[in-house]
Design a protein around this motif. Structure first.
Motif, PDB file in Angstrom:
ATOM      1  N   LEU A   1     -54.578  55.597 -47.112  1.00 27.76           N
ATOM      2  CA  LEU A   1     -53.756  56.781 -47.359  1.00 27.76           C
ATOM      3  C   LEU A   1     -54.428  57.703 -48.370  1.00 27.76           C
ATOM      4  O   LEU A   1     -54.386  58.932 -48.217  1.00 27.76           O
ATOM      5  N   ASP A   2     -55.051  57.137 -49.393  1.00 30.21           N
ATOM      6  CA  ASP A   2     -55.767  57.977 -50.362  1.00 30.21           C
ATOM      7  C   ASP A   2     -56.837  58.811 -49.663  1.00 30.21           C
ATOM      8  O   ASP A   2     -57.010  60.004 -49.944  1.00 30.21           O
ATOM      9  N   GLN A   3     -57.572  58.196 -48.743  1.00 24.71           N
ATOM     10  CA  GLN A   3     -58.580  58.929 -47.983  1.00 24.71           C
ATOM     11  C   GLN A   3     -57.957  60.000 -47.104  1.00 24.71           C
ATOM     12  O   GLN A   3     -58.472  61.119 -47.001  1.00 24.71           O
ATOM     13  N   SER A   4     -56.828  59.656 -46.441  1.00 26.95           N
ATOM     14  CA  SER A   4     -56.155  60.614 -45.561  1.00 26.95           C
ATOM     15  C   SER A   4     -55.688  61.839 -46.335  1.00 26.95           C
ATOM     16  O   SER A   4     -55.830  62.978 -45.870  1.00 26.95           O
ATOM     17  N   LEU A   5     -55.131  61.620 -47.513  1.00 31.52           N
ATOM     18  CA  LEU A   5     -54.646  62.738 -48.320  1.00 31.52           C
ATOM     19  C   LEU A   5     -55.800  63.668 -48.713  1.00 31.52           C
ATOM     20  O   LEU A   5     -55.648  64.897 -48.689  1.00 31.52           O
ATOM     21  N   LYS A   6     -56.951  63.096 -49.036  1.00 35.12           N
ATOM     22  CA  LYS A   6     -58.109  63.921 -49.378  1.00 35.12           C
ATOM     23  C   LYS A   6     -58.577  64.731 -48.178  1.00 35.12           C
ATOM     24  O   LYS A   6     -58.902  65.921 -48.296  1.00 35.12           O
ATOM     25  N   ARG A   7     -58.606  64.097 -46.994  1.00 39.01           N
ATOM     26  CA  ARG A   7     -59.069  64.811 -45.797  1.00 39.01           C
ATOM     27  C   ARG A   7     -58.153  65.974 -45.453  1.00 39.01           C
ATOM     28  O   ARG A   7     -58.609  67.012 -44.978  1.00 39.01           O
ATOM     29  N   MET A   8     -56.866  65.805 -45.674  1.00 36.67           N
ATOM     30  CA  MET A   8     -55.912  66.852 -45.310  1.00 36.67           C
ATOM     31  C   MET A   8     -55.628  67.820 -46.452  1.00 36.67           C
ATOM     32  O   MET A   8     -54.962  68.838 -46.255  1.00 36.67           O
ATOM     33  N   GLY A   9     -56.089  67.502 -47.644  1.00 36.15           N
ATOM     34  CA  GLY A   9     -55.832  68.366 -48.788  1.00 36.15           C
ATOM     35  C   GLY A   9     -54.381  68.346 -49.226  1.00 36.15           C
ATOM     36  O   GLY A   9     -53.845  69.364 -49.677  1.00 36.15           O
ATOM     37  N   LEU A  10     -53.757  67.180 -49.138  1.00 37.96           N
ATOM     38  CA  LEU A  10     -52.337  67.036 -49.458  1.00 37.96           C
ATOM     39  C   LEU A  10     -52.132  66.151 -50.676  1.00 37.96           C
ATOM     40  O   LEU A  10     -52.939  65.258 -50.954  1.00 37.96           O
ATOM     41  N   GLU A  11     -51.026  66.373 -51.373  1.00 37.85           N
ATOM     42  CA  GLU A  11     -50.626  65.476 -52.449  1.00 37.85           C
ATOM     43  C   GLU A  11     -49.785  64.324 -51.915  1.00 37.85           C
ATOM     44  O   GLU A  11     -49.734  63.249 -52.526  1.00 37.85           O
ATOM     45  N   TYR A  12     -49.112  64.557 -50.789  1.00 42.17           N
ATOM     46  CA  TYR A  12     -48.272  63.522 -50.186  1.00 42.17           C
ATOM     47  C   TYR A  12     -48.110  63.809 -48.707  1.00 42.17           C
ATOM     48  O   TYR A  12     -48.314  64.940 -48.261  1.00 42.17           O
ATOM     49  N   VAL A  13     -47.790  62.784 -47.933  1.00 40.65           N
ATOM     50  CA  VAL A  13     -47.357  62.976 -46.556  1.00 40.65           C
ATOM     51  C   VAL A  13     -45.857  62.719 -46.509  1.00 40.65           C
ATOM     52  O   VAL A  13     -45.291  62.053 -47.377  1.00 40.65           O
ATOM     53  N   ASP A  14     -45.233  63.262 -45.492  1.00 42.12           N
ATOM     54  CA  ASP A  14     -43.797  63.060 -45.366  1.00 42.12           C
ATOM     55  C   ASP A  14     -43.470  61.667 -44.845  1.00 42.12           C
ATOM     56  O   ASP A  14     -42.494  61.046 -45.279  1.00 42.12           O
ATOM     57  N   ILE A  15     -44.272  61.174 -43.888  1.00 42.07           N
ATOM     58  CA  ILE A  15     -44.067  59.832 -43.333  1.00 42.07           C
ATOM     59  C   ILE A  15     -45.404  59.109 -43.286  1.00 42.07           C
ATOM     60  O   ILE A  15     -46.405  59.659 -42.811  1.00 42.07           O
ATOM     61  N   PHE A  16     -45.429  57.864 -43.767  1.00 42.51           N
ATOM     62  CA  PHE A  16     -46.612  57.017 -43.639  1.00 42.51           C
ATOM     63  C   PHE A  16     -46.223  55.757 -42.876  1.00 42.51           C
ATOM     64  O   PHE A  16     -45.266  55.075 -43.223  1.00 42.51           O
ATOM     65  N   TYR A  17     -46.982  55.476 -41.813  1.00 48.05           N
ATOM     66  CA  TYR A  17     -46.687  54.347 -40.941  1.00 48.05           C
ATOM     67  C   TYR A  17     -47.684  53.212 -41.120  1.00 48.05           C
ATOM     68  O   TYR A  17     -48.882  53.453 -41.324  1.00 48.05           O
ATOM     69  N   HIS A  18     -47.185  51.977 -40.933  1.00 51.68           N
ATOM     70  CA  HIS A  18     -48.100  50.894 -40.580  1.00 51.68           C
ATOM     71  C   HIS A  18     -48.250  50.959 -39.070  1.00 51.68           C
ATOM     72  O   HIS A  18     -47.276  50.834 -38.335  1.00 51.68           O
ATOM     73  N   HIS A  19     -49.488  51.150 -38.603  1.00 47.81           N
ATOM     74  CA  HIS A  19     -49.769  51.567 -37.234  1.00 47.81           C
ATOM     75  C   HIS A  19     -49.605  50.454 -36.203  1.00 47.81           C
ATOM     76  O   HIS A  19     -49.417  50.728 -35.010  1.00 47.81           O
TER      77      HIS A  19
END
Length: 338
Positions: free
Chosen positions: A129-147
């Protein structure tokens, strides 16, 4: 391969009437409403995709009232590139609309080499998730799933990681995907005890794949969990695309990883043709009827679609205009699907 920018698009200003045509449903027993149609970025947003086309798809979706954009860490190709593309588009077009968007991502499938880049450990989920937030330029996502379920990591660890992520402020809500009814119930109870309820379950569900009807829909209803059905068109089988053979420009012809030619048998095509006739009698395309068929069940919060061009969005969005089926239509559909 670098993304093709082509000619720059004009500054995006969303349509003022964007919420007029899209119905919203409450996600389980939460306070969150989701549009009946959500947009997935599994395909057509990687580094091999046309950047302006990706921007146009997202712009069109938002103008149609689609507020939920669904990603995952390994969407691409290559892994991570769909999130990078989305981050660029978010900065260019949607920065001022961030609070109108529901952005989700996931982790659970293979992402990087070694023992910490897969499945459901706390180490993997938080790092991903830390990597995903950096790629998207976000401080948080609204929903995070275990895939996907992890058969080896204790469920308490995986759900504990999701709870920890919410308490860190890196996600507002958490969900799970492709969990069995039994594991969904266990996960839900663990998360409730931790104080971070499971918001949503994302299962594969369509007319041709109905495993969720064997207990899962009952569990999510009892537990107050919402649901988002992915692959509603069966990788394109539940459209008019293959009624007269396999087009050269179709995904199945170009990329056989997810849908193989031998799957489309004569028996299956006959079923699809019969379903297409029912759709025609309802003044719908087959794709529209397939989406509407899912939405007829109030336990389905939203249907997750994927498109390769903006024009496909308009056809799919029209599904919400007719989600009522007569008993005769239901009986005819069931006879075909037996």
């Amino acid at each position: 391969m670098k993304i093709n920018d082509q000619e720059p698009l004009k500054t995006f200003v969303a349509k003022e009437n964007r919420y007029d045509q899209m119905p919203f449903r409450r996600c389980g027993k939460s306070g969150l409403l989701l549009p009946e149609i959500s947009l997935g970025l599994w395909h057509n947003f990687g580094h091999n995709a046309d950047f302006n086309n990706a921007r146009s798809i997202l712009r069109q979706a938002f103008d149609f009232g689609i507020t939920h954009f669904d990603l995952a860490n390994n969407y691409g190709p290559p892994y991570g590139s769909a999130e990078e593309t989305f981050g660029r588009i978010l900065e260019k077009d949607f920065k001022n609309y961030r609070d109108e968007l529901i952005i989700s991502t996931k982790a659970g499938w293979d992402m990087w080499p070694g023992p910490y880049g897969n499945f459901g450990s706390k180490k993997y989920l938080i790092a991903s998730l830390d990597q995903s937030l950096k790629r998207m330029g976000l401080e948080y996502v609204d929903i995070f799933y275990h895939h996907r379920p992890d058969p080896n990591t204790p469920l308490e660890e995986t759900m504990g990681a999701l709870d920890h992520i919410v308490r860190q402020g890196k996600a507002l809500y958490v969900g799970i995907s492709q969990y069995s009814p039994e594991d969904t119930l266990k996960a839900s109870k663990i998360l409730k005890d931790l104080g971070t309820p499971c918001l949503i379950h994302q299962p594969r569900y369509n007319m041709l794949n109905r495993w969720v009807e064997n207990g899962l829909l009952d569990v999510i209803e009892e537990e107050g969990i919402g649901s988002i059905a992915f692959s509603p068109l069966g990788q394109g089988i539940l459209t008019d695309k293959y009624l007269n053979g396999i087009p050269e420009d179709s995904r199945i012809a170009k990329d056989g990883r997810y849908l193989k030619k031998e799957v489309i048998s004569e028996e299956l095509l006959n079923k699809v043709k019969s379903l297409n006739q029912i759709a025609s009698n309802r003044n719908q395309s087959l794709a529209q009827m397939a989406i509407a068929w899912l939405l007829k069940d109030p336990r389905i919060t939203t249907v997750l679609i994927g498109v390769s061009k903006p024009s496909q969005l308009e056809d799919n969005v029209k599904s919400v205009n007719n989600t009522i089926f007569s008993k005769e239509e239901i009986d005819a559909i069931e006879d075909i699907l037996k």
